[in-house]
Design an enzyme around this catalytic site. Sequence first.
Site, short mmCIF file in Angstrom:
data_model
loop_
_atom_site.label_atom_id
_atom_site.label_comp_id
_atom_site.label_asym_id
_atom_site.label_seq_id
_atom_site.Cartn_x
_atom_site.Cartn_y
_atom_site.Cartn_z
N LYS A 13 -13.11 2.61 -32.01
CA LYS A 13 -13.22 1.84 -32.70
C LYS A 13 -13.67 -0.05 -32.28
CE LYS A 13 -10.37 1.85 -36.85
NZ LYS A 13 -10.06 0.08 -36.74
N ARG A 87 -8.07 0.87 -47.10
CA ARG A 87 -7.27 1.77 -45.95
C ARG A 87 -7.06 2.32 -47.47
NH1 ARG A 87 -3.22 -0.07 -41.47
NH2 ARG A 87 -4.85 0.54 -40.30
N ARG A 126 -2.63 5.28 -21.65
CA ARG A 126 -2.97 3.63 -21.27
C ARG A 126 -1.64 2.72 -20.83
NH1 ARG A 126 -5.10 1.70 -27.43
NH2 ARG A 126 -3.20 1.58 -27.45
N ARG A 160 2.38 0.46 -23.01
CA ARG A 160 2.92 0.22 -24.39
C ARG A 160 5.02 0.57 -24.93
NH1 ARG A 160 -1.16 -0.16 -28.80
NH2 ARG A 160 0.86 0.63 -29.70
N ARG A 171 1.97 8.50 -37.19
CA ARG A 171 1.14 7.64 -37.43
C ARG A 171 0.16 8.12 -37.58
NH1 ARG A 171 0.54 2.90 -33.28
NH2 ARG A 171 2.78 2.85 -33.56
#
Length: 212
Positions: A13, A87, A126, A160, A171
């Site tokens: 997004k 949210r 990533r 990360r 999550r």
Amino acid sequence: MHVVFLGPPACGKGTQAELLVKKYGFHHLSTGDLLRKESASGSELGNQLKVTLEKGALAPTELVNKAIKKDIEKYSGNSILFDGYPRKIDQALFLDQILAETNGKIEKVFYFDIEAEELLQRILNRITCKDCGAVYNLQTNPPKKEGVCDSCASTNLIKRNDDNEAILKNRFKYFLEETSVLKDFYQKRGILTVLDARASLEKVTEQIVNAL
Ligand SMILES: [Zn+2]
């Protein structure tokens, strides 16, 4: 025209938001960026935010709402693209109320639909260049030379450290629970568009542009 993006981290997004900003001149209201900026500003609200953010806690709704309201007022003449907000239902209602003050409303909501497994693969693959911030994906978009950044030739390519499978799964599960209520809320209003977020960047943009 005001628009909301609903989607988990790494669903694409952010990239789509950038494109809409360029193409239509939206103001991109990214909650994460907004809170970071506000807390660095030295304002009273910023200082309150700073205390919670430094603890690593989620900012309380009340403070987030204040920051959002401030930003909406600042860009009242603009079309706004909301990213990371609302949210929760109470935030969605708050947003309606704020926008109504300037005769505005949310006209379109885009839900980035992607499966947990796909998302995990994207995030786990990533890597980021520590020196220039370039982002790669070991599967879909690796550096041309293994271990070397294309843009700055650094060998400081890192994953990360929170790119950990169990944390990510949690999550994502939390995200789905949280947003399913919002999804229904906007669907009932008839303004929700579900995007196939597994599609290519161009295809996703096309789906958005067609719905706008
Ligand atoms: Zn680099």
